[in-house]
Design a protein around this motif. Structure first.
Motif, PDB file in Angstrom:
ATOM      1  N   GLY A  19       0.852  -1.191   0.000  1.00  0.00           N
ATOM      2  CA  GLY A  19       0.000   0.000   0.000  1.00  0.00           C
ATOM      3  C   GLY A  19       0.880   1.229   0.000  1.00  0.00           C
ATOM      4  N   GLY A  21       0.429   4.568  -0.454  1.00  0.00           N
ATOM      5  CA  GLY A  21      -0.313   5.835  -0.471  1.00  0.00           C
ATOM      6  C   GLY A  21       0.370   6.879   0.390  1.00  0.00           C
ATOM      7  N   TYR A  22      -0.433   7.732   1.005  1.00  0.00           N
ATOM      8  CA  TYR A  22       0.080   8.826   1.846  1.00  0.00           C
ATOM      9  C   TYR A  22       1.007   8.301   2.941  1.00  0.00           C
ATOM     10  CZ  TYR A  22      -3.158  11.989  -0.378  1.00  0.00           C
ATOM     11  OH  TYR A  22      -3.801  12.757  -1.311  1.00  0.00           O
ATOM     12  N   ILE A  23       0.728   7.099   3.450  1.00  0.00           N
ATOM     13  CA  ILE A  23       1.511   6.543   4.550  1.00  0.00           C
ATOM     14  C   ILE A  23       2.601   5.604   4.031  1.00  0.00           C
ATOM     15  CG2 ILE A  23       1.311   4.987   6.556  1.00  0.00           C
ATOM     16  CD1 ILE A  23       0.203   7.959   6.836  1.00  0.00           C
ATOM     17  N   ASP A  42       1.898  -2.104  -4.625  1.00  0.00           N
ATOM     18  CA  ASP A  42       0.571  -1.466  -4.679  1.00  0.00           C
ATOM     19  C   ASP A  42      -0.198  -2.066  -5.846  1.00  0.00           C
ATOM     20  OD1 ASP A  42      -0.491   1.467  -3.361  1.00  0.00           O
ATOM     21  OD2 ASP A  42      -1.612   0.607  -5.049  1.00  0.00           O
ATOM     22  N   ILE A  43      -1.515  -2.301  -5.632  1.00  0.00           N
ATOM     23  CA  ILE A  43      -2.304  -2.892  -6.727  1.00  0.00           C
ATOM     24  C   ILE A  43      -2.665  -1.851  -7.778  1.00  0.00           C
ATOM     25  CG2 ILE A  43      -3.388  -4.964  -5.742  1.00  0.00           C
ATOM     26  CD1 ILE A  43      -5.791  -3.046  -5.059  1.00  0.00           C
ATOM     27  N   LYS A  47       0.051   3.993 -10.045  1.00  0.00           N
ATOM     28  CA  LYS A  47       1.005   4.460  -9.034  1.00  0.00           C
ATOM     29  C   LYS A  47       2.377   3.819  -9.275  1.00  0.00           C
ATOM     30  CE  LYS A  47      -2.034   5.946  -5.380  1.00  0.00           C
ATOM     31  NZ  LYS A  47      -2.870   5.617  -4.263  1.00  0.00           N
ATOM     32  N   TYR A  81       2.757  -9.446  -5.715  1.00  0.00           N
ATOM     33  CA  TYR A  81       3.054  -9.773  -4.309  1.00  0.00           C
ATOM     34  C   TYR A  81       4.301 -10.662  -4.135  1.00  0.00           C
ATOM     35  CZ  TYR A  81      -1.580  -7.973  -3.107  1.00  0.00           C
ATOM     36  OH  TYR A  81      -2.670  -7.176  -2.925  1.00  0.00           O
ATOM     37  N   THR A  96      -8.337   1.842   5.405  1.00  0.00           N
ATOM     38  CA  THR A  96      -9.377   1.291   6.289  1.00  0.00           C
ATOM     39  C   THR A  96     -10.484   2.355   6.391  1.00  0.00           C
ATOM     40  OG1 THR A  96      -7.954   2.011   8.135  1.00  0.00           O
ATOM     41  CG2 THR A  96      -8.044  -0.339   7.697  1.00  0.00           C
ATOM     42  N   SER A 130      -2.271   0.178   9.267  1.00  0.00           N
ATOM     43  CA  SER A 130      -3.590   0.754   8.973  1.00  0.00           C
ATOM     44  C   SER A 130      -4.399   0.856  10.262  1.00  0.00           C
ATOM     45  CB  SER A 130      -4.363  -0.140   7.999  1.00  0.00           C
ATOM     46  OG  SER A 130      -3.603  -0.396   6.844  1.00  0.00           O
ATOM     47  N   THR A 131      -5.131   1.947  10.416  1.00  0.00           N
ATOM     48  CA  THR A 131      -5.939   2.139  11.631  1.00  0.00           C
ATOM     49  C   THR A 131      -7.076   1.112  11.672  1.00  0.00           C
ATOM     50  OG1 THR A 131      -5.469   4.475  11.408  1.00  0.00           O
ATOM     51  CG2 THR A 131      -7.245   3.869  12.925  1.00  0.00           C
ATOM     52  N   GLU A 164       0.006   4.484  12.675  1.00  0.00           N
ATOM     53  CA  GLU A 164       0.684   5.508  11.892  1.00  0.00           C
ATOM     54  C   GLU A 164       0.265   6.866  12.416  1.00  0.00           C
ATOM     55  OE1 GLU A 164       2.945   7.298  10.149  1.00  0.00           O
ATOM     56  OE2 GLU A 164       3.154   5.233   9.487  1.00  0.00           O
ATOM     57  N   PRO A 168       0.164  14.288   6.946  1.00  0.00           N
ATOM     58  CA  PRO A 168       0.562  14.836   5.648  1.00  0.00           C
ATOM     59  C   PRO A 168       0.514  16.364   5.630  1.00  0.00           C
ATOM     60  CG  PRO A 168      -0.900  12.977   5.345  1.00  0.00           C
ATOM     61  CD  PRO A 168      -0.882  13.267   6.814  1.00  0.00           C
ATOM     62  N   CYS A 272      -8.774  10.349   8.528  1.00  0.00           N
ATOM     63  CA  CYS A 272      -8.650   9.870   9.915  1.00  0.00           C
ATOM     64  C   CYS A 272      -9.722  10.399  10.869  1.00  0.00           C
ATOM     65  CB  CYS A 272      -7.264  10.248  10.450  1.00  0.00           C
ATOM     66  SG  CYS A 272      -5.944   9.405   9.572  1.00  0.00           S
ATOM     67  N   ARG A 340     -10.236  13.828   0.413  1.00  0.00           N
ATOM     68  CA  ARG A 340     -11.010  12.759   1.059  1.00  0.00           C
ATOM     69  C   ARG A 340     -11.804  13.310   2.247  1.00  0.00           C
ATOM     70  NH1 ARG A 340      -6.621   8.144   1.938  1.00  0.00           N
ATOM     71  NH2 ARG A 340      -5.436   9.972   2.555  1.00  0.00           N
TER      72      ARG A 340
HETATM   73  N1  LIG Z   1      -3.295   9.656   5.444  1.00  0.00           N
HETATM   74  C1  LIG Z   1      -3.159   9.916   6.732  1.00  0.00           C
HETATM   75  O1  LIG Z   1      -3.033  11.075   7.142  1.00  0.00           O
HETATM   76  C2  LIG Z   1      -3.104   8.803   7.757  1.00  0.00           C
HETATM   77  C3  LIG Z   1      -2.602   9.085   9.029  1.00  0.00           C
HETATM   78  C4  LIG Z   1      -2.543   8.072   9.972  1.00  0.00           C
HETATM   79  C5  LIG Z   1      -3.023   6.813   9.658  1.00  0.00           C
HETATM   80  N2  LIG Z   1      -3.520   6.548   8.417  1.00  0.00           N
HETATM   81  C6  LIG Z   1      -3.992   5.200   8.130  1.00  0.00           C
HETATM   82  O2  LIG Z   1      -3.064   4.572   7.260  1.00  0.00           O
HETATM   83  C7  LIG Z   1      -3.744   3.677   6.378  1.00  0.00           C
HETATM   84  C8  LIG Z   1      -3.383   4.020   4.941  1.00  0.00           C
HETATM   85  O3  LIG Z   1      -3.849   5.331   4.662  1.00  0.00           O
HETATM   86  P1  LIG Z   1      -3.347   6.174   3.428  1.00  0.00           P
HETATM   87  O4  LIG Z   1      -3.796   7.560   3.671  1.00  0.00           O
HETATM   88  O5  LIG Z   1      -1.921   5.905   3.144  1.00  0.00           O
HETATM   89  O6  LIG Z   1      -4.232   5.496   2.272  1.00  0.00           O
HETATM   90  P2  LIG Z   1      -4.064   5.693   0.701  1.00  0.00           P
HETATM   91  O7  LIG Z   1      -5.398   5.438   0.103  1.00  0.00           O
HETATM   92  O8  LIG Z   1      -3.346   6.962   0.406  1.00  0.00           O
HETATM   93  O9  LIG Z   1      -3.070   4.511   0.288  1.00  0.00           O
HETATM   94  C9  LIG Z   1      -3.403   3.182   0.377  1.00  0.00           C
HETATM   95  C10 LIG Z   1      -2.777   2.443  -0.803  1.00  0.00           C
HETATM   96  O10 LIG Z   1      -3.066   1.052  -0.676  1.00  0.00           O
HETATM   97  C11 LIG Z   1      -3.237   0.519  -1.980  1.00  0.00           C
HETATM   98  N3  LIG Z   1      -3.939  -0.758  -1.892  1.00  0.00           N
HETATM   99  C12 LIG Z   1      -5.252  -0.966  -1.657  1.00  0.00           C
HETATM  100  N4  LIG Z   1      -5.490  -2.305  -1.642  1.00  0.00           N
HETATM  101  C13 LIG Z   1      -4.301  -2.921  -1.868  1.00  0.00           C
HETATM  102  C14 LIG Z   1      -3.922  -4.266  -1.972  1.00  0.00           C
HETATM  103  N5  LIG Z   1      -4.799  -5.266  -1.848  1.00  0.00           N
HETATM  104  N6  LIG Z   1      -2.626  -4.547  -2.222  1.00  0.00           N
HETATM  105  C15 LIG Z   1      -1.719  -3.539  -2.382  1.00  0.00           C
HETATM  106  N7  LIG Z   1      -2.035  -2.249  -2.277  1.00  0.00           N
HETATM  107  C16 LIG Z   1      -3.314  -1.937  -2.033  1.00  0.00           C
HETATM  108  C17 LIG Z   1      -4.010   1.615  -2.704  1.00  0.00           C
HETATM  109  O11 LIG Z   1      -3.892   1.479  -4.108  1.00  0.00           O
HETATM  110  C18 LIG Z   1      -3.332   2.866  -2.160  1.00  0.00           C
HETATM  111  O12 LIG Z   1      -2.259   3.285  -2.992  1.00  0.00           O
HETATM  112  C19 LIG Z   1      -5.230   3.831   6.702  1.00  0.00           C
HETATM  113  O13 LIG Z   1      -5.626   2.845   7.603  1.00  0.00           O
HETATM  114  C20 LIG Z   1      -5.317   5.179   7.383  1.00  0.00           C
HETATM  115  O14 LIG Z   1      -6.392   5.254   8.271  1.00  0.00           O
HETATM  116  C21 LIG Z   1      -3.550   7.515   7.455  1.00  0.00           C
END
Ligand SMILES: NC(=O)c1ccc[n+]([C@@H]2O[C@H](COP(=O)([O-])OP(=O)(O)OC[C@H]3O[C@@H](n4cnc5c(N)ncnc54)[C@H](O)[C@@H]3O)[C@@H](O)[C@H]2O)c1
Length: 431
Positions: A19, A21-23, A42-43, A47, A81, A96, A130-131, A164, A168, A272, A340
């Motif tokens: 995954g 993403g932002y984290i 990442d799927i 990206k 994977y 989540t 993930s939360t 986490e 951001p 969040c 979001r």
């Molecule tokens: N963004 C924040 O500010 C923040 C802060 C603290 C905690 N979190 C938690 O961190 C977790 C991730 O958040 P985020 O903001 O990075 O999400 P995001 O949507 O930015 O990134 C998640 C990534 O996971 C990928 N993904 C989804 N299913 C997948 C799979 N089966 N296999 C591989 N990759 C897959 C998506 O394509 C995406 O790129 C969440 O639980 C969120 O609550 C986020």
């Protein structure tokens, strides 16, 4: 010292982050910079393609930093994977969110756990970032990981939850200087987690279980949601008392102890704060109990977009303006490109239902979808010199408020962005 602990200590361990993403993307870069051999999975093929072209899609990771990391460190990105086979550590950072009925949607972490369980997880450390609701790592992830084998947690493989805390857009606090909470299923899992995260974080806080670590994250974000709910209610109370909430907050925050400033706004946003308390609330519902504070703050916070539109209608009527509003800033917080759960989206949906026309400007967003319509960001100048109300929803640092306020007659400022504007020709309405 066992083999995995040694590999973590001398950084010869292979680390996979699932995954990006932002984290996950900043996290994978941190582990690569720390010296580990990193695989990012990442799927989302777009990206992976972008990362292969050395273009970052996350504002906290510059193209320059990405290029430098790819050039100087061991990091590879894929949508496959298979790197799990050769990985010693697998960190899960997938979304989540909430589903349509506003219940936790843990399908992403379930899917990823199922994928991991297809591999031999013997001698691996698996970390969930993930939360989730309290108990999820042990009750949901652990049984999936052991569904295809007879491995013993803590002896053969290890499982950890580490919330986490990255924010951001925030430059003062990052992964290395923000204390990192960890809780393993067994104490050995926690100890291994400590060795791993020591290489990217200055301060590791160990708690007694994965459940305690999960609850720590939910306490932090419920605390924020409840305090934002309180200050939003105070803003509505101040309106009734003909007082300026922003003045009151400035005065209250001079108290050197026992007070922490929170600010009102047009609603909650981001992945969040509007979501995480609901994870806890759902868990409590499963136990036939409830949180009064979460309910109350949800009522107030989720009611703010309606309040903003209602106030906007009153301003339009009072000044006999056209039935159209211009939204300034649509992201959920300043200086990010993330929409979001942004209250701007709720506000536009409410405006649309009420047949009030709207446009928006946001330097970080080119276009967005509202009720199946694609709407493009307009120039800020197109809002000037017409009989329309402009509403400030997001106070990006690169907005020139002096310039904007000189060219507008009536503004509804939900962020106190115009606090330093002395122009007496403009009508400024505050939240
Ligand atoms: N963004 C924040 O500010 C923040 C802060 C603290 C905690 N979190 C938690 O961190 C977790 C991730 O958040 P985020 O903001 O990075 O999400 P995001 O949507 O930015 O990134 C998640 C990534 O996971 C990928 N993904 C989804 N299913 C997948 C799979 N089966 N296999 C591989 N990759 C897959 C998506 O394509 C995406 O790129 C969440 O639980 C969120 O609550 C986020």
């Amino acid at each position: 010292m066992n083999e995995l602990a040694k590999k973590l200590k001398d950084k010869t361990a292979n680390v996979t982050v699932i995954g990006l993403g932002y984290i996950g993307l900043p996290l994978s870069i941190s582990f690569a910079k720390a010296g580990f051999n990193v695989f990012g999975i990442d799927i989302d093929n777009s990206k992976i393609q972008s990362l292969h072209e050395q273009n970052s899609y996350i504002s906290d990771v510059s193209d320059k930093e990405l290029k430098k990391t790819i050039k100087n460190h061991k990091i590879n990105f894929t949508s496959n994977y298979s790197p799990i086979v050769e990985s010693d550590v697998v960190i899960i950072c997938v979304p989540t969110p909430l589903n349509k009925t506003k219940d936790p949607d843990i399908s992403y972490i379930v899917k990823v756990s199922e994928e991991i369980s297809k591999f031999d997880i013997n001698k691996k450390l698996i970390c969930l970032e993930s939360t989730v609701y309290p108990g999820a790592t042990e009750e949901v992830i652990l049984p999936i990981l052991t569904s295809n084998n007879n491995l013993k947690i803590g002896d053969d493989f290890n499982l950890l939850f580490s919330p986490e805390r990255m924010d951001p857009g925030q430059s003062n606090w990052n992964l290395s200087n923000t204390p990192k909470v960890i809780g393993g299923i067994t104490s050995r899992c926690t100890d291994l987690g400590q060795i791993l995260y020591n290489s990217v974080s200055d301060n590791i806080i160990k708690v007694s279980s994965t459940k305690a670590a999960e609850m720590t994250k939910l306490l932090e974000n419920t605390f924020r949601a409840a305090n934002i709910g309180l200050i939003n209610e105070m803003a509505l109370i101040c309106k009734k008392l003909n007082l300026d909430i922003w003045e009151i907050i400035e005065a209250a925050k001079t108290k050197p102890y026992g007070y922490m400033p929170f600010y009102p706004g047009p609603g909650l946003g981001g992945h969040c704060i509007p979501v995480d308390p609901r994870y806890l609330e759902w868990k409590l519902e499963m136990l036939n109990t409830e949180s009064k504070f979460i309910k109350l703050s949800e009522d107030i916070n989720f009611g703010m977009p309606d309040y903003v539109v209602q106030s906007a209608e009153e301003i339009i009527k009072k000044h006999n303006l056209n039935n159209k509003v211009n939204i300034i800033g649509v992201t959920y917080k300043p200086n990010v490109s993330d929409i979001r759960e942004s209250p701007a989206i709720d506000i536009m949906q409410i405006l649309s239902k009420k047949n009030i026309k709207f446009s928006f400007n946001d330097p970080h967003i080119n276009k967005l979808e509202i009720e199946n319509l694609t709407i493009k960001s307009e120039s800020i100048e197109s809002f000037f010199n017409n009989k329309e109300l402009s509403i400030i929803i997001t106070d990006h640092a690169n907005y020139d408020w002096d310039y904007i306020s000189k060219n507008l007659e009536i503004i509804y400022d939900t962020r106190n962005a115009l606090r330093n504007i002395k122009n007496t020709k403009i009508n400024i309405y505050k939240l």
